[in-house]
Design a protein around this motif. Structure first.
Motif, PDB file in Angstrom:
ATOM      1  N   LEU A 171      17.229   0.438 -22.997  1.00 29.26           N
ATOM      2  CA  LEU A 171      17.071   1.644 -22.188  1.00 29.26           C
ATOM      3  C   LEU A 171      15.894   2.485 -22.670  1.00 29.26           C
ATOM      4  CD1 LEU A 171      20.823   2.733 -21.835  1.00 29.26           C
ATOM      5  CD2 LEU A 171      19.411   1.502 -20.180  1.00 29.26           C
ATOM      6  N   LEU A 172      15.763   2.601 -23.985  1.00 23.42           N
ATOM      7  CA  LEU A 172      14.655   3.379 -24.542  1.00 23.42           C
ATOM      8  C   LEU A 172      13.313   2.702 -24.269  1.00 23.42           C
ATOM      9  CD1 LEU A 172      16.272   4.361 -27.961  1.00 23.42           C
ATOM     10  CD2 LEU A 172      16.058   5.767 -25.920  1.00 23.42           C
ATOM     11  N   GLU A 173      13.293   1.375 -24.363  1.00 27.79           N
ATOM     12  CA  GLU A 173      12.059   0.653 -24.079  1.00 27.79           C
ATOM     13  C   GLU A 173      11.670   0.775 -22.611  1.00 27.79           C
ATOM     14  OE1 GLU A 173      12.880  -3.278 -25.372  1.00 27.79           O
ATOM     15  OE2 GLU A 173      12.859  -2.773 -27.518  1.00 27.79           O
ATOM     16  N   ALA A 174      12.663   0.720 -21.720  1.00 27.92           N
ATOM     17  CA  ALA A 174      12.372   0.884 -20.298  1.00 27.92           C
ATOM     18  C   ALA A 174      11.852   2.289 -20.004  1.00 27.92           C
ATOM     19  CB  ALA A 174      13.636   0.606 -19.487  1.00 27.92           C
ATOM     20  N   ALA A 175      12.423   3.290 -20.661  1.00 27.02           N
ATOM     21  CA  ALA A 175      11.940   4.662 -20.475  1.00 27.02           C
ATOM     22  C   ALA A 175      10.519   4.812 -20.994  1.00 27.02           C
ATOM     23  CB  ALA A 175      12.878   5.637 -21.185  1.00 27.02           C
ATOM     24  N   ALA A 176      10.212   4.166 -22.143  1.00 22.43           N
ATOM     25  CA  ALA A 176       8.859   4.231 -22.695  1.00 22.43           C
ATOM     26  C   ALA A 176       7.852   3.566 -21.760  1.00 22.43           C
ATOM     27  CB  ALA A 176       8.831   3.581 -24.074  1.00 22.43           C
ATOM     28  N   MET A 177       8.257   2.462 -21.124  1.00 26.14           N
ATOM     29  CA  MET A 177       7.365   1.791 -20.183  1.00 26.14           C
ATOM     30  C   MET A 177       7.113   2.654 -18.950  1.00 26.14           C
ATOM     31  SD  MET A 177       8.780  -2.126 -20.364  1.00 26.14           S
ATOM     32  CE  MET A 177       7.606  -2.657 -19.106  1.00 26.14           C
TER      33      MET A 177
END
Length: 278
Positions: A171-177
Motif C-alpha cells: 500500500l505504501l509503495e502504491a501510494a509512493a508511485m
C-alpha cells in the motif's frame, strides 16, 4: 450433527462461571442504582437491599448543587477529550516513525516506552509537581492534560508500533508511485487502514483519563477546575453525607462514562475484533 451441538459439562461450567462473573460485576452497580433513589429513612429501616417505598430524588439534587456538578462534568469531558485526541495523535506520529519508518534506535525506544508504562504514578508526582510550579501550570487543567497525554501516548506508541510493524508495504509503495509523500501517505493510507485500532485507543484513553484520581487531585486545587471523581470523593468524605446521597453521587459519576461506552460500543467491538478478522 446433533451430537456436535450438544453442550458438554465443560461448556455448562464455563457458562456458569461467566454468569457468576457477570453478576459480581453488575451487583455493585445495581446496589448503587437502588440506593440512589432511596430516602435515608427507607435505608435505615430496610437496609441497602430493600426496595424504596417511593422514589427519592433529594440525594441527587443535593449532590448536584453541593458539588456544582455541571462545572465538574465539563472539566472531566474537556480534559478526557483533549487527552484522548492528543494521546492518539502523539501515538500515531511516534508509531509511524518507529513501526513504518523504522527509525534508528527503534528497539531501545520501544523499551523506554514499555518501561514508562510500568512506572507508578506516585513516582512521578514530585518531579512533575516541581516542573508544573516552575512553568506556571500548577492548578491548571493543561498540566493534567499534558501529563496524561504523555502517559497515555507511551502505551499507545508501544501498541501502534507493533501494529504498524506488519503494515502492508504494498500500500505504501502504491501510494509512493502515485506521488504521495510521507505526510500524505500517513493520512490517506495508514490512518484509514488502522482507523479501528485508533478508535479503540481513543475510547480507552477517554475512559482511563476520566477515572483518574491521584494526579488530578494533586494538580487541580481550585474547586472550579476539578473533575467528577474529585467531586465524588470530596463529598463522600463529608460527615453530613448520608448513604443514599453518597450512592447518588457515585451514580452521577458513573453515568457519563456509561453513556460514552454505550455510544461507542460498536466501534470498540469492531476495533477489538479487527485483528482476528484480518
Amino acid at each position: 450433527m446433533s451430537m456436535s451441538r450438544k453442550r458438554r459439562p465443560l461448556d455448562w461450567l464455563l457458562l456458569g462461571v461467566a454468569v457468576l462473573g457477570a453478576l459480581v460485576v453488575v451487583a455493585p452497580l445495581l446496589l448503587i442504582l437502588l440506593n440512589s433513589f432511596k430516602s435515608p429513612d427507607d435505608y435505615n429501616q430496610g437496609g441497602p437491599l430493600q426496595l424504596p417505598s417511593h422514589l427519592y430524588f433529594d440525594g441527587l439534587a443535593r449532590f448536584w448543587e453541593a458539588s456544582d456538578f455541571p462545572v465538574k462534568l465539563w472539566n472531566s469531558i474537556f480534559i478526557s477529550a483533549m487527552v484522548s485526541v492528543l494521546g492518539v495523535l502523539v501515538s500515531l506520529f511516534n508509531a509511524y516513525a518507529l513501526g513504518i519508518g523504522r527509525a534508528r534506535g527503534r528497539l531501545p525506544l520501544l523499551v523506554v516506552f514499555l518501561l514508562a508504562n510500568m512506572l507508578p504514578q506516585e513516582a512521578l508526582l514530585y518531579p512533575l509537581y516541581n516542573m508544573s510550579k516552575a512553568v506556571g501550570l500548577y492548578d491548571s487543567q493543561w498540566s493534567v492534560i499534558i501529563i496524561f497525554t504523555v502517559i497515555q501516548s507511551a502505551f499507545g506508541t508501544y501498541l501502534l508500533t507493533s501494529v504498524y510493524s506488519g503494515f502492508p508495504r504494498e500500500l505504501l509503495e502504491a501510494a509512493a508511485m502515485d506521488g504521495a509523500g510521507r505526510w500524505r501517505a500517513l493520512w490517506q493510507v495508514v490512518v484509514p487502514v488502522s482507523w479501528q485500532t485508533l478508535s479503540v485507543l481513543l475510547i480507552f484513553f477517554f475512559i482511563w483519563t476520566w477515572n483518574e484520581f491521584l494526579i488530578p487531585t494533586t494538580f487541580l486545587v481550585s474547586n472550579d477546575k476539578q473533575t467528577v471523581p474529585l467531586a465524588v470523593a470530596a463529598l463522600q468524605g463529608e460527615k453530613l453525607m448520608d448513604v443514599t446521597t453518597t450512592s447518588a453521587s457515585a451514580l452521577l459519576g458513573l453515568i457519563p462514562t456509561l453513556v460514552f461506552f454505550l455510544i461507542f460500543q460498536r466501534t470498540l467491538t469492531r476495533g477489538v475484533t479487527a485483528g482476528a478478522v484480518k
